[in-house]
Design a protein around this motif. Structure first.
Motif, mmCIF file in Angstrom:
data_model
loop_
_atom_site.group_PDB
_atom_site.id
_atom_site.type_symbol
_atom_site.label_atom_id
_atom_site.label_comp_id
_atom_site.label_asym_id
_atom_site.label_seq_id
_atom_site.Cartn_x
_atom_site.Cartn_y
_atom_site.Cartn_z
ATOM 1 N N VAL A 88 0.841 -1.199 0.000
ATOM 2 C CA VAL A 88 0.000 0.000 0.000
ATOM 3 C C VAL A 88 0.880 1.254 0.000
ATOM 4 O O VAL A 88 0.620 2.206 -0.740
ATOM 5 C CB VAL A 88 -0.984 -0.020 1.184
ATOM 6 C CG1 VAL A 88 -1.671 1.322 1.354
ATOM 7 C CG2 VAL A 88 -2.020 -1.132 0.986
ATOM 8 N N PHE A 108 -8.230 5.205 3.619
ATOM 9 C CA PHE A 108 -7.859 3.810 3.829
ATOM 10 C C PHE A 108 -8.835 3.248 4.849
ATOM 11 O O PHE A 108 -8.965 3.784 5.943
ATOM 12 C CB PHE A 108 -6.420 3.711 4.336
ATOM 13 C CG PHE A 108 -5.915 2.294 4.429
ATOM 14 C CD1 PHE A 108 -5.518 1.612 3.285
ATOM 15 C CD2 PHE A 108 -5.845 1.637 5.644
ATOM 16 C CE1 PHE A 108 -5.054 0.305 3.356
ATOM 17 C CE2 PHE A 108 -5.382 0.338 5.732
ATOM 18 C CZ PHE A 108 -4.986 -0.322 4.576
ATOM 19 N N HIS A 119 -8.908 -4.372 2.802
ATOM 20 C CA HIS A 119 -8.427 -3.022 3.060
ATOM 21 C C HIS A 119 -8.572 -2.247 1.764
ATOM 22 O O HIS A 119 -8.045 -2.656 0.729
ATOM 23 C CB HIS A 119 -6.967 -3.055 3.496
ATOM 24 C CG HIS A 119 -6.716 -4.036 4.593
ATOM 25 N ND1 HIS A 119 -7.001 -3.768 5.905
ATOM 26 C CD2 HIS A 119 -6.246 -5.310 4.548
ATOM 27 C CE1 HIS A 119 -6.692 -4.837 6.640
ATOM 28 N NE2 HIS A 119 -6.244 -5.777 5.835
ATOM 29 N N LEU A 121 -8.138 1.284 -0.398
ATOM 30 C CA LEU A 121 -7.396 2.540 -0.519
ATOM 31 C C LEU A 121 -7.925 3.309 -1.714
ATOM 32 O O LEU A 121 -8.097 2.738 -2.792
ATOM 33 C CB LEU A 121 -5.901 2.251 -0.739
ATOM 34 C CG LEU A 121 -5.028 3.455 -1.073
ATOM 35 C CD1 LEU A 121 -4.890 4.386 0.138
ATOM 36 C CD2 LEU A 121 -3.655 3.000 -1.553
#
Length: 177
Positions: A88, A108, A119, A121
């Motif tokens: 990330v 995030f 997760h 983003l």
């Protein structure tokens, strides 16, 4: 063309088997089977065009409107929290604000996708790391929509980059599983 990633993941099984290292000479015994990619039901949004897979870690790739790309990748490792964070952070480092500073316009979140911990983003600005697009000049007013989906076989990485308008149009379709 719309295609379910479950079918594409099955193709990854044979690729993984082709990449298995041979048993070292003199050690004998059976070698462990390579890990299989996790199965997750996911369908690419309408209008995405399937692209050739040019790296062994890709399970699927697409070309999207405006010169953008999307990919689903899996490295076949356990990939704990540090591995996920490093990926990330690498994604974020490929972006700048219009003023040329590091990106701060990002979100995030940890959520659920298809019953798995994921997760998500999202960020915007100028894409400076254009290698994944075949190189060229930085792309201003672009966005990234990415997700890291955890599984027992290692994380799956969904990465969608393109012009802001294209990302906004397709982002929710990406998140449905």
């Amino acid at each position: 063309m719309r295609k379910s990633c479950v079918l594409l993941l099955a193709a990854g099984l044979s690729l993984g088997a082709c990449m298995k290292a041979p048993n070292p000479a003199g050690l004998g015994g059976e070698t462990a089977a390579p890990p299989a990619p996790p199965e997750i039901a996911w369908t690419a949004p309408a209008g995405w065009t399937e692209a050739a897979i040019d790296q062994s870690f890709y399970l699927a790739k697409w070309e999207v409107a405006g010169g953008g790309v999307a990919s689903l990748s899996w490295l076949g490792t356990g990939g704990g929290p540090e591995f996920i964070i490093n990926n990330v952070q690498r994604w974020i480092a490929e972006w700048q604000t219009p003023e040329g500073t590091a990106v701060v316009d990002s979100t995030f979140q940890t959520l659920s996708l298809g019953g798995r911990k994921a997760h998500r983003l999202e960020l915007g600005g100028t894409l400076t790391g254009t290698r994944q697009l075949g190189g060229g000049d930085p792309r201003a007013d672009w966005r990234l929509f990415g997700a890291v989906i955890e599984s027992e076989a290692g994380p799956l990485f969904l990465k969608f980059i393109g012009p802001s308008a294209v990302i906004e149009r397709d982002r929710e379709a990406c998140w449905r599983a």
